[in-house]
Scaffold this motif. Structure first.
Motif, PDB file in Angstrom:
ATOM      1  N   CYS A   1     -34.474 -49.002  79.879  1.00 54.01           N
ATOM      2  CA  CYS A   1     -35.072 -48.496  78.647  1.00 54.01           C
ATOM      3  C   CYS A   1     -36.579 -48.691  78.796  1.00 54.01           C
ATOM      4  CB  CYS A   1     -34.530 -49.269  77.447  1.00 54.01           C
ATOM      5  SG  CYS A   1     -35.159 -48.697  75.851  1.00 54.01           S
TER       6      CYS A   1
ATOM      7  N   GLN B   1     -27.899 -47.494  76.466  1.00 51.37           N
ATOM      8  CA  GLN B   1     -28.562 -46.305  75.947  1.00 51.37           C
ATOM      9  C   GLN B   1     -28.534 -46.293  74.425  1.00 51.37           C
ATOM     10  OE1 GLN B   1     -27.061 -42.674  77.614  1.00 51.37           O
ATOM     11  NE2 GLN B   1     -28.505 -41.374  76.512  1.00 51.37           N
TER      12      GLN B   1
ATOM     13  N   CYS C   1     -31.255 -48.541  73.161  1.00 48.06           N
ATOM     14  CA  CYS C   1     -32.564 -48.008  73.553  1.00 48.06           C
ATOM     15  C   CYS C   1     -32.993 -46.867  72.639  1.00 48.06           C
ATOM     16  CB  CYS C   1     -32.509 -47.526  74.999  1.00 48.06           C
ATOM     17  SG  CYS C   1     -34.079 -46.873  75.623  1.00 48.06           S
TER      18      CYS C   1
ATOM     19  N   TRP D   1     -34.305 -43.680  77.537  1.00 50.46           N
ATOM     20  CA  TRP D   1     -33.304 -44.227  78.458  1.00 50.46           C
ATOM     21  C   TRP D   1     -33.341 -43.451  79.771  1.00 50.46           C
ATOM     22  CZ3 TRP D   1     -30.714 -48.521  78.864  1.00 50.46           C
ATOM     23  CH2 TRP D   1     -29.595 -48.597  79.699  1.00 50.46           C
TER      24      TRP D   1
END
Length: 420
Positions: A307, A321, A324, A369
């Motif tokens: 990230c 993800q 992030c 990401w």
């Protein structure tokens, strides 16, 4: 005249018989007892063990650039004869779909290892225009390490699938587990030296490079893998599913150690080659690193994602993800659960619930990401089209790029060792 014809026919027949007998004697003289390398089989996997003979012969032929000979054994088989007279082949497994390993899904291609090896043998795709030396290294490493490791992982997972269906016995799950060791180790008959052609042999070599072998020269990874294989077989015999899964995971962890060591070693060699201006050795070592990293790429890549903030140029501690992408900038925000509470202005993460009061809106909205970020850097380094950067320290680079994956699998600096 007639006598001469008879004599000629007899001589031809005798030579063919001798040649045929010679081919058979190689296999017949391999001592296939009930165990290999400290693992005692619960079932008969002689045919699977003999596939290592094909790997050995291909290594010899590839080293002399006999591509027709390599292709013949790879596609048609030579040593692993089945009961119906056909042969188990390396290509047959590498090109098959639906196998229980991560490679085909990761590379989005059925038979992904066959794509790699066949291209190296034929000099096509990424190997078009490459030297015989480069093709040889990719072929040998791709078969000995890529295909045989994939085969072993497939069988361990197949054993778990069979056990989950209630088929725990020596004709089912235990048989598949045995096959996993057969493909990883091979027959241990010293006269045949077939156990020098599989992933087990690679592990011992890399342990020698990194100071992680015991006094007998056996890799710590092989000691751990053998223990896990024996534990897994015992777990299958006791119908202990968690024990089998734990054993499979331990084997995979040690495979990642072995091929991390291999990747680090050849990255280091590439740096030395560039410093010496030796482009031929650079190409050779790059091809070796390329093939070795491919053995673990599908298993480690996901854990090298990051990230990253495009404003602060910092890597966030967010390891998913979801978290992030959960940053939002709030201005004069009051929680509905506490309407009389203090107002908040700043950056807030709705997954981790962290607050960054002094962060600007621009920075807060700049997180992104980057999937497989560090793994992609490794792939680019080993890309055969990459002529290298003489200012780079590739060993330091690849160690740092692999560190997040090592952390995930619980792999320590001592496990990897120090390159000698």
């Amino acid at each position: 005249m007639k006598n001469n014809k008879i004599i000629a026919i007899m001589m031809t027949t005798t030579m063919l018989a001798a040649a045929f007998a010679g081919c058979l004697s190689d296999d017949e003289n391999v001592d296939l007892d009930d165990s290999d390398g400290g693992y005692e089989y619960a079932s008969n996997v002689d045919n699977h063990r003999m596939l290592m003979g094909d790997v050995c012969d291909i290594k010899d032929l590839s080293g002399s650039y006999d591509w027709d000979g390599v292709k013949n054994i790879y596609e048609s088989g030579e040593h692993a004869e089945k009961s119906d007279g056909s042969y188990r082949t390396l290509m047959g497994f590498a090109d098959a779909s639906g196998k229980n390993h991560a490679y085909d899904e990761y590379y989005d291609a059925d038979g992904s290892w066959n794509d790699f090896v066949s291209a190296a043998i034929e000099g096509t795709g990424p190997f078009a225009g490459e030297s015989d030396t480069v093709r040889d290294q990719a072929t040998e490493k791709g078969i000995q390490n890529g295909i045989m490791t994939a085969y072993a992982i497939h069988e361990l997972n197949a054993a778990i699938i069979k056990a989950e269906a209630g088929n725990w016995g020596p004709d089912d799950a235990q048989h598949a587990w045995d096959e996993g060791w057969a493909f990883y180790h091979g027959p241990d008959d010293a006269g045949a030296d077939y156990d020098g052609c599989g992933p087990y042999a690679t592990a011992d070599k890399r342990a020698g490079n990194f100071g992680t072998a015991n006094a007998d020269g056996t890799a710590a990874t092989n000691v751990a893998t053998l223990a896990a294989m024996n534990d897994g077989l015992t777990a299958l015999q006791n119908e202990d599913m968690q024990g089998v899964i734990d054993a499979r995971d331990e084997v995979l962890k040690n495979i990642i150690i072995v091929y991390s060591q291999a990747s680090v070693r050849y990255a280091s060699k590439m740096t030395d080659d560039l410093a010496a201006g030796d482009t031929a050795d650079y190409d050779k070592h790059q091809a070796e690193g390329h093939a070795f990293y491919r053995v673990i790429e599908a298993y480690v890549a996901d854990y090298t994602s990051i990230c990253y903030n495009m404003v602060s140029h910092q890597v966030s501690s967010d390891n998913s993800q979801t978290s992030c992408e959960a940053y939002m900038y709030l201005e004069n925000y009051t929680s509905p659960n506490d309407p009389n509470g203090e107002e908040f202005t700043g950056c807030y993460n709705s997954v981790t619930h962290t607050q960054h009061e002094n962060m600007s809106q621009e920075e807060c909205e700049a997180y992104g990401w980057y999937a497989n970020y560090y793994s992609d850097k490794i792939v680019a380094m080993f890309d055969l089209a990459n002529d290298g950067d003489a200012s780079a320290d590739y060993e330091a680079d690849i160690r740092s790029w692999l560190q997040p994956a090592w952390d995930h699998f619980g792999i320590t600096a001592e496990d990897i060792g120090t390159l000698q």
